[in-house]
Design a protein around this motif. Sequence first.
Motif, PDB file in Angstrom:
ATOM      1  N   LEU A  55       0.792  -1.223   0.000  1.00 24.34           N
ATOM      2  CA  LEU A  55       0.000   0.000   0.000  1.00 24.34           C
ATOM      3  C   LEU A  55       0.834   1.289   0.000  1.00 24.34           C
ATOM      4  CD1 LEU A  55      -2.959  -0.975   2.364  1.00 24.34           C
ATOM      5  CD2 LEU A  55      -2.915  -0.936  -0.135  1.00 24.34           C
ATOM      6  N   PRO A  56       1.913   1.397   0.788  1.00 22.89           N
ATOM      7  CA  PRO A  56       2.662   2.667   0.779  1.00 22.89           C
ATOM      8  C   PRO A  56       3.206   3.040  -0.605  1.00 22.89           C
ATOM      9  CG  PRO A  56       3.295   1.369   2.688  1.00 22.89           C
ATOM     10  CD  PRO A  56       2.424   0.497   1.829  1.00 22.89           C
ATOM     11  N   LEU A  57       3.802   2.093  -1.295  1.00 28.08           N
ATOM     12  CA  LEU A  57       4.361   2.408  -2.617  1.00 28.08           C
ATOM     13  C   LEU A  57       3.272   2.706  -3.636  1.00 28.08           C
ATOM     14  CD1 LEU A  57       7.333  -0.084  -2.925  1.00 28.08           C
ATOM     15  CD2 LEU A  57       7.423   2.391  -2.676  1.00 28.08           C
ATOM     16  N   ILE A  62       0.211   6.720  -6.840  1.00 27.27           N
ATOM     17  CA  ILE A  62      -1.090   7.320  -7.153  1.00 27.27           C
ATOM     18  C   ILE A  62      -1.067   8.814  -6.836  1.00 27.27           C
ATOM     19  CG2 ILE A  62      -3.532   7.392  -6.486  1.00 27.27           C
ATOM     20  CD1 ILE A  62      -3.334   4.342  -6.009  1.00 27.27           C
ATOM     21  N   LEU A  63      -0.516   9.168  -5.674  1.00 29.14           N
ATOM     22  CA  LEU A  63      -0.449  10.569  -5.266  1.00 29.14           C
ATOM     23  C   LEU A  63       0.418  11.383  -6.229  1.00 29.14           C
ATOM     24  CD1 LEU A  63      -1.311  12.655  -3.158  1.00 29.14           C
ATOM     25  CD2 LEU A  63       0.715  12.023  -1.823  1.00 29.14           C
ATOM     26  N   SER A  64       1.544  10.840  -6.623  1.00 27.56           N
ATOM     27  CA  SER A  64       2.408  11.536  -7.589  1.00 27.56           C
ATOM     28  C   SER A  64       1.685  11.749  -8.917  1.00 27.56           C
ATOM     29  CB  SER A  64       3.688  10.738  -7.835  1.00 27.56           C
ATOM     30  OG  SER A  64       4.484  10.731  -6.689  1.00 27.56           O
ATOM     31  N   VAL A 152      15.846   3.645  -0.505  1.00 28.01           N
ATOM     32  CA  VAL A 152      16.211   4.120  -1.840  1.00 28.01           C
ATOM     33  C   VAL A 152      15.425   3.385  -2.922  1.00 28.01           C
ATOM     34  CG1 VAL A 152      18.104   4.345  -3.503  1.00 28.01           C
ATOM     35  CG2 VAL A 152      18.503   4.862  -1.105  1.00 28.01           C
ATOM     36  N   SER A 153      15.294   2.077  -2.774  1.00 26.03           N
ATOM     37  CA  SER A 153      14.587   1.263  -3.762  1.00 26.03           C
ATOM     38  C   SER A 153      13.106   1.654  -3.849  1.00 26.03           C
ATOM     39  CB  SER A 153      14.727  -0.214  -3.396  1.00 26.03           C
ATOM     40  OG  SER A 153      13.956  -1.004  -4.248  1.00 26.03           O
ATOM     41  N   GLU A 154      12.471   1.809  -2.703  1.00 24.49           N
ATOM     42  CA  GLU A 154      11.054   2.190  -2.682  1.00 24.49           C
ATOM     43  C   GLU A 154      10.853   3.589  -3.271  1.00 24.49           C
ATOM     44  OE1 GLU A 154       9.489  -0.153   1.318  1.00 24.49           O
ATOM     45  OE2 GLU A 154      10.534   1.753   1.534  1.00 24.49           O
TER      46      GLU A 154
END
Length: 188
Positions: A55-57, A62-64, A152-154
């Motif tokens: 969900l966080p990613l 979606i927000l971006s 960094v990856s996320e």
Amino acid sequence: MASEQELSLFLKGIEKRAFKRTVYAVRDEDAALDIVQDAMIRLAERYGDRPPEELPLVFQRILSNATMDWFRRQKVRNAVVSNLSDIEGSSEDADFDLLESLETLESTEGTESAADAVSRAQTLRVIEEEISALPPRQREAFLLRYWEEFDVSETAQAMGCSEGSVKTHCSRAVHALAKALKSKGIFS
């Protein structure tokens, strides 16, 4: 496979940070609130069946995208308004008080002197102004890494770029903020 409760808790936990991040980007509290609400609805409707750890990613992406869509709509709207302004003579009021959007006094209410509260509020305002002044990609990388605490990856996944780009953007943002805050006497 996130339950309704897990989704609700996730959204409740992310709402203030998402709002602040969006306010930084669009510099309009009402628009930021709309963007965040739309992103939350989109997450719940289309991706609510995802595992909780995803969900966080997914939400950050979606927000971006919702923020970029807002900028695109603004560009079109501004083109139309500028063409009509010759006829109507409209003017835009770009007043934005970043201090009004801060909700940080809740945590320290009644525990600090008025002078300390004013000093802290002024320092926060300066820091937020400097974050707002960062180039968009640097600001986005900085906020995702240090505000959202993504690795960094996320962050690379959420921004749609390489890990190297994230590191570069973050490094430049940190150096620019340090330099600006040192020049204003906030850090030595």
